[in-house]
Design an enzyme around this catalytic site. Structure first.
Site, short mmCIF file in Angstrom:
data_model
loop_
_atom_site.label_atom_id
_atom_site.label_comp_id
_atom_site.label_asym_id
_atom_site.label_seq_id
_atom_site.Cartn_x
_atom_site.Cartn_y
_atom_site.Cartn_z
N ALA A 69 0.81 -1.22 0.00
CA ALA A 69 0.00 0.00 0.00
C ALA A 69 0.84 1.27 0.00
O ALA A 69 0.42 2.29 -0.54
CB ALA A 69 -0.93 0.00 1.21
N THR A 70 2.03 1.21 0.58
CA THR A 70 2.90 2.40 0.58
C THR A 70 3.25 2.79 -0.85
O THR A 70 3.16 3.97 -1.23
CB THR A 70 4.18 2.15 1.39
OG1 THR A 70 3.84 2.07 2.78
CG2 THR A 70 5.20 3.26 1.19
N SER A 196 -2.80 -3.62 0.96
CA SER A 196 -1.69 -4.57 1.08
C SER A 196 -2.21 -5.94 1.48
O SER A 196 -3.12 -6.04 2.32
CB SER A 196 -0.69 -4.10 2.15
OG SER A 196 0.10 -3.04 1.71
N HIS A 198 -0.69 -8.25 3.23
CA HIS A 198 -0.28 -8.73 4.55
C HIS A 198 -1.22 -8.28 5.67
O HIS A 198 -1.06 -8.69 6.82
CB HIS A 198 1.17 -8.31 4.86
CG HIS A 198 1.34 -6.86 5.19
ND1 HIS A 198 1.36 -6.39 6.48
CD2 HIS A 198 1.53 -5.78 4.40
CE1 HIS A 198 1.55 -5.09 6.47
NE2 HIS A 198 1.65 -4.69 5.22
N CYS A 320 4.15 2.44 10.91
CA CYS A 320 4.86 3.27 9.93
C CYS A 320 4.82 4.75 10.29
O CYS A 320 5.12 5.60 9.46
CB CYS A 320 4.25 3.10 8.53
SG CYS A 320 4.34 1.40 7.93
#
Length: 377
Positions: A69-70, A196, A198, A320
């Protein structure tokens, strides 16, 4: 071990890992190769992509595979800015976003773009009237997360999407990292979606950016054929197939998990709010998978490490986050700096067991009183 940090990451399901290993060992061809092994790999890639598209309600050619996603957030924020800067250099977001949205926003601001932050109401939800006031002829992007990663606060993205239909030159990006696999949100009125794998028991290292097919985008990564012209690189077939498996499994369990997690969250909230120094940073707009609390007069990291000694794992801010002592998200929700500087996050999943939470409550009580004694001694 009692793991209560599912919003940071989740363990990989055995079935998902099995899919990854099988594809990695048995489908060794590059999906872009012309020989038989490549054709077989390509067919599997297309099958997995169609499965993801069918589950999410988008088209297969709208899916761009990324490293997570980042990257997806960076791709849409920078990509829209570069592609459509001739329309304008105005972007709107909130104070409740992930750092991977703030990072590219800060970068663009240095390049001459204007970033405005929409206000929120008393519940922490986007003030639609203020959003209307901020929207301009040169607004090219509105970026708002569907669910905040620290508080679980859900934004009215369906209503925002409906509003933005009146502004055809402005695109709507929704970071759905904390909602995919937890709640259903229609993508009909959304232009870009990030997530994402995960976060729903998939592998680390893969995510998606869903981009409506009529929209162009300046790539972050150039060079070489891939699954799409918008992101170069050899298709990571084992990751793609395992992501489809993880998404299918979590979607099948969606309703059951939501009921289970709601029950657990309510139980925790009822118990924890009895402590005089505990503030519950949770309201009826928050999804039950995330319970944020503030333990006043105790540093968040102190409580985190005290529970860690009991083999219990929670978190303070997002994994994050920039490392600031005040939670930007909790401040936006509570409007109180002291509350925002003492917050911790307990995040649950369908894998959470009731006996784990009972043990957590016992150990929390021990840590709470022990730290209180140490502080007053």
């Amino acid at each position: 071990m009692i793991y209560l940090d599912y919003s940071a990451t989740t363990p990989v399901r055995k079935e998902v890992l099995d899919s990854f290993v099988a594809v990695a060992q048995e489908k060794i061809g590059n999906p872009n190769s012309l020989h038989r092994l490549g054709v077989e790999a390509k067919q599997l890639e297309l099958q997995a992509t169609k499965q993801i598209a069918d589950i999410l309600g988008c088209k297969p050619n709208e899916i761009i595979y990324t490293s997570g996603a980042t990257e997806s957030n960076n791709m849409v924020v920078k990509g829209v800015a570069l592609q459509y800067q001739n329309r304008g250099k105005h972007i709107i977001t909130t104070q409740l976003e992930h750092s991977s949205v703030y990072g590219p926003m800060d970068y663009l601001q240095k390049k001459g773009f204007t970033i405005d932050y929409v206000k929120t109401d008393t519940f922490g939800r986007v003030d639609l009237e203020h959003l209307k006031q901020l929207l301009r002829e040169d607004t090219i992007l509105v970026s708002i997360a569907s669910v905040n990663s620290e508080t679980g606060l859900r934004q009215p993205v369906e209503e925002i999407g409906k509003l933005l239909q009146q502004y055809p030159k402005c695109f709507f990006h929704v970071d759905m990292t904390q909602s995919i696999g937890k709640i259903f949100i229609s993508l009909e009125k959304i232009d870009f979606v990030s997530f994402s794998a995960h976060k729903f028991y998939g592998m680390k290292g893969i995510g998606c950016l869903i981009k409506k097919e009529h929209i162009s985008l300046e790539p972050l990564i150039h060079g070489g054929k891939s699954t799409t012209p918008f992101r170069a690189g050899t298709p990571a077939l084992p990751l793609i197939v395992s992501t489809a498996k993880a998404l299918r499994l979590i979607t099948e369990e969606l309703d059951e998990n939501f009921k289970k997690v709601t029950k657990y969250c309510t139980m925790l909230e009822d118990k924890l709010k009895q402590y005089p120094n505990v503030v519950i940073n949770h309201n009826h707009f928050c999804i039950p998978h995330i319970l944020n609390i503030s333990v006043m007069h105790t540093k968040p990291e102190t409580m985190l490490h005290a529970l860690e000694e009991k083999d219990i794992y929670i978190s303070t801010q997002s994994a994050c986050s920039s490392g600031t002592t005040i939670s930007r998200a909790v401040l936006e929700l509570s409007k109180k700096e002291d509350v925002a500087s003492h917050s911790i996050r307990i995040s649950l999943s369908g894998f959470t067991k009731e006996e784990e939470l009972q043990e957590f409550l016992i150990q929390f009580d021990t840590c709470y009183h022990q730290l209180d004694l140490e502080r007053n001694s």
